[in-house]
Design an enzyme around this catalytic site. Structure first.
Site, mmCIF file in Angstrom:
data_model
loop_
_atom_site.group_PDB
_atom_site.id
_atom_site.type_symbol
_atom_site.label_atom_id
_atom_site.label_comp_id
_atom_site.label_asym_id
_atom_site.label_seq_id
_atom_site.Cartn_x
_atom_site.Cartn_y
_atom_site.Cartn_z
ATOM 1 N N GLY A 1 1.857 2.184 5.809
ATOM 2 C CA GLY A 1 3.007 1.560 6.443
ATOM 3 C C GLY A 1 3.402 2.249 7.731
ATOM 4 O O GLY A 1 3.720 1.594 8.734
ATOM 5 N N CYS B 1 2.779 0.193 -8.465
ATOM 6 C CA CYS B 1 3.905 0.590 -7.620
ATOM 7 C C CYS B 1 5.182 0.642 -8.442
ATOM 8 O O CYS B 1 6.135 1.333 -8.069
ATOM 9 C CB CYS B 1 4.058 -0.369 -6.445
ATOM 10 S SG CYS B 1 4.218 -2.094 -6.916
ATOM 11 N N GLU C 1 5.727 -3.278 1.395
ATOM 12 C CA GLU C 1 5.997 -2.842 0.023
ATOM 13 C C GLU C 1 5.114 -1.627 -0.216
ATOM 14 O O GLU C 1 3.904 -1.754 -0.378
ATOM 15 C CB GLU C 1 5.706 -3.977 -0.967
ATOM 16 C CG GLU C 1 6.287 -3.738 -2.353
ATOM 17 C CD GLU C 1 5.380 -2.871 -3.216
ATOM 18 O OE1 GLU C 1 5.752 -1.691 -3.464
ATOM 19 O OE2 GLU C 1 4.332 -3.350 -3.627
ATOM 20 N N GLY D 1 0.824 -1.208 0.000
ATOM 21 C CA GLY D 1 0.000 0.000 0.000
ATOM 22 C C GLY D 1 0.850 1.247 0.000
ATOM 23 O O GLY D 1 2.011 1.226 -0.409
#
Length: 656
Positions: free
Chosen positions: A389, A445, A411, A384
């Protein structure tokens, strides 16, 4: 004189002669469905032509029609970038879903012919209905919201508050589901713990067999799961199926390394000899047991709800663990469907229903934090944004010493760069950068955010890339043939795009093409030229289809490295060169987890290390530690019963 433009191979293109002939040909009249309503949309439809509403003589959904010399229905196979780029490349954009005054559905079609768009609108609704029905999710009446996928496991709350899940392409409601509360989450975790205790005692070969059966079941349901991904997230069908294909590739990697899961034993046991000569002479030896850690928590992002889940869940299961999945609240139907497919296999292969479960926490941040802090989770593996995070780490830290042992694997995205050196194959680089910047509407990403192009080829590269943006990209309903850019993910992503482009231009970026919001959740992929190094926008991940170009000289390769590293993200880069020295310099000095040669930034090699450095999170999914990530180790030194005692480090307690 500049070299002649090469004829680039892009998906969905045709020759100029064929293009000219097809542009003169109007598509055949299509039979219009007689039904005036479509599932998921309210009220009768009307046609809007050039902004002028007509009386309700037509039954299909309403349209705005604008002229476009390149209709959406053209089966394109090849284009030339020699000039004459078409400024308008919008195919079928739902301008808005409802008329605020009459509550009538209104579509906008830019380019092509209204007959074709009407047929596609009804075809799309058929796909939606059949997909939800095939996956046992077809209950879209608001008074009867979706029930739990697995009521006996409390995967989703069977009662309480509910919320709607929407299609980003049309903003139509796909379904209404109940949101979990803590008792439902608690029941799901308890169930997973109970089942995992039995699962951990199963021989490793049998666990791997069942995991491979799970992958086979997902492959058999790939069409419906892929369509659901296109409906809920807005990916093109080829991207949706590609994401599911990665699950099969991960399963293949697990099958190749099944011996690491214990073989005929429930867990691997490694024997080793003592390095202490005295102990060795007395017959002592050591053992190492690789045991499952227990329950792994998984959090996934909206843009890839399937593959990243499988990257961790399948190896974790093979190693003997259970998985509790918290999906993105706007990609919940995909999670429900995939969980059901997995659970069906687990239930029919030993009665392990509930080993993999997921809970829909919606936007309840307090419930999410409570899950993160729950001591029954041995690990949290999260995909995300950085804010997510940071919130996870803060939640764990707030528990103090009680959660010091929990593992995390994060990640969190990346501001990825491509480097096009002087000796690069420019056509190859253009194709790679174009897809890297616009695939999944720039919402990967690994999407390409910045391209550093050597001064010797910069003008040529920019000219080809601008032509690619204007001629090759087709924006619209992902189910429309030829469309390769779908919507961004709902209205907040549109606002982020508009604010981001405005901020880039104000900071000094030059707009080369794109930059517009097109209505609904559609935006134009945008190409910008940066004034040079240390440009603030090039150090920021916008998570939209926005790409900057930066020019550099031979003596500035070190500046390129510093410019890429300064942002702190470290996921992926792509280097285009035939010079191994240049590639080696970049691959070893850039703080990234993936450095590709003559290949773009987008994507990953399933089964191998995936992850990055710095603000990306620092963890690695898959790779050599595919099973070790989800394993705890117990080491034993075995001494014969009744034998001589040998103390650590050879220490003697005997009297001299």
């Amino acid at each position: 004189a500049p070299p002649a433009a090469p004829r680039l191979q892009f998906p969905n293109a045709v020759s100029e002669d064929t293009l000219e002939r097809m542009l003169r040909t109007r598509p055949p009249q299509l039979a219009r469905p007689s039904a005036p309503r479509t599932r998921g949309l309210r009220g009768p439809a009307r046609l809007v032509v050039n902004g002028a509403p007509k009386k309700k003589k037509l039954t299909p959904p309403a349209l705005e029609v604008h002229d476009n010399p390149q209709p959406a229905w053209l089966p394109r196979t090849r284009i030339s970038h020699g000039g004459g780029a078409n400024e308008s490349n919008v195919v079928a954009v739902p301008r808005r879903t409802f008329n605020a005054d009459t509550d009538e559905p209104i579509y906008a079609v830019v380019g092509g012919h209204p007959e074709m768009a009407l047929a596609l609108a009804f075809s799309r609704e058929t796909i939606s209905r059949e997909t939800l029905r095939a996956l046992d999710l077809d209950d879209r009446r608001r008074e009867r919201p979706l029930r739990p996928v697995l009521p006996d496991v409390s995967v989703f709350a069977p009662e309480g508050a509910r919320r709607d899940v929407f299609d980003p392409t049309t903003n139509a409601r796909l379904g209404s589901i109940h949101v979990a509360s803590w008792p439902h989450v608690d029941a799901a975790i308890k169930r997973a713990k109970e089942v995992q205790a039995r699962w951990a005692s199963v021989p490793g070969d049998e666990r791997v067999r069942i995991v491979l059966a799970v992958a086979d079941a997902i492959a058999k349901n790939a069409t419906h799961l892929g369509n659901l991904l296109t409906l809920e997230v807005g990916k093109t069908p080829s991207e949706s199926l590609g994401e599911l294909a990665e699950i099969a590739e991960v399963a293949a990697a697990i099958g190749e390394r099944k011996d690491e899961c214990g073989g005929s034993l429930a867990y691997p046991v490694r024997r080793y000899e003592s390095r202490d000569k005295t102990r060795k002479s007395l017959g002592w030896y050591g053992e190492e047991r690789a045991l499952p850690i227990g329950i792994v928590g998984k959090t996934t992002a909206f843009n890839f709800p399937y593959a990243p889940f499988a990257w961790g869940a399948l190896p974790a299961m093979a190693a003997g663990n259970g998985v509790v999945w918290k999906p993105h609240p706007k990609a919940t139907l995909c999670a429900m469907a995939l969980t059901k497919v997995i659970d069906d296999v687990l239930r029919t292969n030993g009665g392990f229903s509930g080993l993999v479960t997921c809970v829909d926490a919606g936007d309840d941040e307090a419930l999410t934090r409570r899950m993160w802090r729950d001591a029954r989770f041995a690990m949290w593996e999260c995909t995300g944004g950085e804010a997510m995070g940071e919130a996870l780490l803060r939640s764990l830290a707030s528990e103090g010493a009680t959660r010091l042992g929990v593992r995390t694997l994060l990640e969190l995205g990346g501001n990825n760069a491509a480097v096009v050196h002087a000796d690069a194959d420019v056509a190859q680089a253009v194709e790679s950068v174009l897809f890297g910047a616009t695939g999944t509407s720039g919402q990967r990403c690994t999407s390409t955010r910045v391209a550093y192009v050597h001064d010797d080829v910069y003008n040529y590269f920019e000219r080809l890339l601008v032509a690619g943006y204007k001629q090759e990209l087709r924006i619209g309903d992902p189910f429309t043939p030829g469309v390769n850019v779908g919507p961004v993910f709902h209205a907040d992503a549109v606002e982020r795009f508009k604010r981001g482009v405005d901020a880039c231009v104000k900071a000094g970026s030059t707009l080369l093409c794109g930059g517009r919001a097109l209505g609904g959740n559609f935006v134009e992929p945008t190409l910008l030229r940066a004034p040079g190094f240390n440009h603030p926008p090039t150090a920021t991940e916008l998570f939209s289809p926005v790409l900057h170009l930066v020019r550099y000289r031979d003596d500035q390769l070190g500046d390129v490295v510093n410019d890429i590293n300064r942002g702190g993200h470290g996921l992926s880069c792509g280097v285009f060169t035939g010079d191994e020295g240049v590639f080696e310099t970049l691959a070893t000095t850039l703080r990234v987890g993936i450095a590709n040669l003559n290949y773009g930034t987008s994507g990953a090699e399933a089964g191998e290390n995936f992850g990055g450095e710095g603000r990306t999170g620092g963890g690695r999914q898959m790779g050599p530690n595919m099973f070790r990530t989800y394993t705890r180790y117990v080491n034993t030194m075995r001494a014969p019963l009744g034998g001589e005692v040998v103390h650590a480090q050879g220490v003697s307690q005997k009297k001299r």
